[in-house]
Design a protein around this motif. Sequence first.
Motif: not given
Lengths: 98, 453
Positions: A68-77, B31-33
Amino acid sequence: MEAHDIMARIDALETRCPKLGHEVPFGYCRREAGALPCPRALACWSHRFSVELVLRTILGPVAFEAAFGAEPKSRVQNLMEAIEAAKARCASAPQDGS
Amino acid sequence: MEQIKVFLDESEMPRQWYNIQADLPTPLRPPLHPATGQPIKAEDLAPVFPMNLIEQEVSTQRWIDIPEPVLEKYALWRPTPLYRARGLEKALGTPAKIFYKNEGVSPPGSHKPNTAVAQAYYNKVFGIKRLSTETGAGQWGSALSMACQMFGLQCRVFMVKVSYNQKPYRRSMMETWGAECIPSPSDRTQAGRKILAENPDSPGSLGIAISEAIEDAVGDPEARYSLGSVLNHVLLHQTIIGLEAHKQLEKLGLYPDVVLGCAGGGSNFAGLCLPFVRDKIHGKNVTIIAAEPTSCPTLTKGPFRYDFGDTAMTTPLLAMHTLGHDFVPAPIHAGGLRYHGMAPIVSHLLEEKLIEARAFDQVETFTAGVQWARSEGFIPAPETNHAIAAVVQEALRAKEEGKEKVILFNWSGHGLVDMAAYDAFLSGKLTRYELPDEEIRRALAATDAFPKP
């Protein structure tokens, strides 16, 4: 009440998973990412019981930070990373796939 | 007899999708690579998506023609009827006029085939033989299975194993439509085999299933991957919902004061709302609401409201008294409190203040869904219940204000394959756990029983 009894009761609680689209028990959420809980476990369960207290206790500080310490990635990421990872896997073993 | 439904003739079905990227006040950030940090290029996506869909993904052309073969398939259930929810209006005693687009009339019972059919078509004309995808409960997997069958494509669906075991009817739907439905993790991919080697009993996750589906597509030059939400071209295909609703309300001489939908990945919300967002950009006075679960506060606690006041990017969540006055909890990233599954277009509209978001907890949403079923007959999908909860809120507000507001929403799917969720609600399983924090703390604090990962 013993800790195991409490965990058994908590693990059996159900909520609707916004990722899967059906009910899942907390026991699934706390192991969704392998040894770690789903990054959304706090958000999904905090209105039901003291999920942060439970996860801090059973995970310990290092694993809790990892979860929980890091920003979760978005679905697109996540999608982009999965594409690059799949390309790398298929390049290293082109016979795999279908 | 009071009129309930407004139909469009098949000849009145919209012939173009609406692309909001042409009208956005500021453009979407690309969106970024992940490796380079630079904007993704078309060739980066080419092993996964056909070029005709990649072109739609980045297009800023306002109107995009719907191919004739897609229209022919749409005509099996489209145009969908616009209903007036007179039963709910009476139950609430509201002066508001409540209208809904019934997307539950499609063969799989949801809005999902609006993009599934289009994606199958574009892959087919690009020369692709097989589509691969992932699914949880199976709403998307079943829609794509049907669409692939319509265009003679093979379809392989990696279904999260816990869902595969828990949702047998949607799995049966996929197989009935000719798809191969594989519980994930599987031995079909390197990603799956790695997970199974570590944990043969893994229940899977959506992330694992995505990895498998993408690897499956990348490893086969005749296959591509398909996604049912989030991406720009998915939202584009869904706009037929709002474009039809526009015409249907025009037949009644009405324009909505409020337009809303439930927002998970954003496709059904966007499908109804984007044509009305266009009107708003051009000066119409319309309120557009995304209803979402409190359990995944993507928008209501989203980055644009939450992070700016949080310059350290961390937010200790736990009240100090819970763990003791001398305990300083490690920080939790603010982002960890959100669901990051939202479509970039929808997040962008919120940032631009063209839409607003409201959150509803699962007890509120199922309460609204049951009220709906008892007043309107149709049993909604659990996701649709979020929109209904927002409708109830708006209708009661109209009652307080004594205003005859016109409310339009997307009834995105039926819940006939989701009765386990209703059972959980009706049997009281979704309420707050009764065990006090202090008792949890006392029991857990004294134990080393839990192995640390």
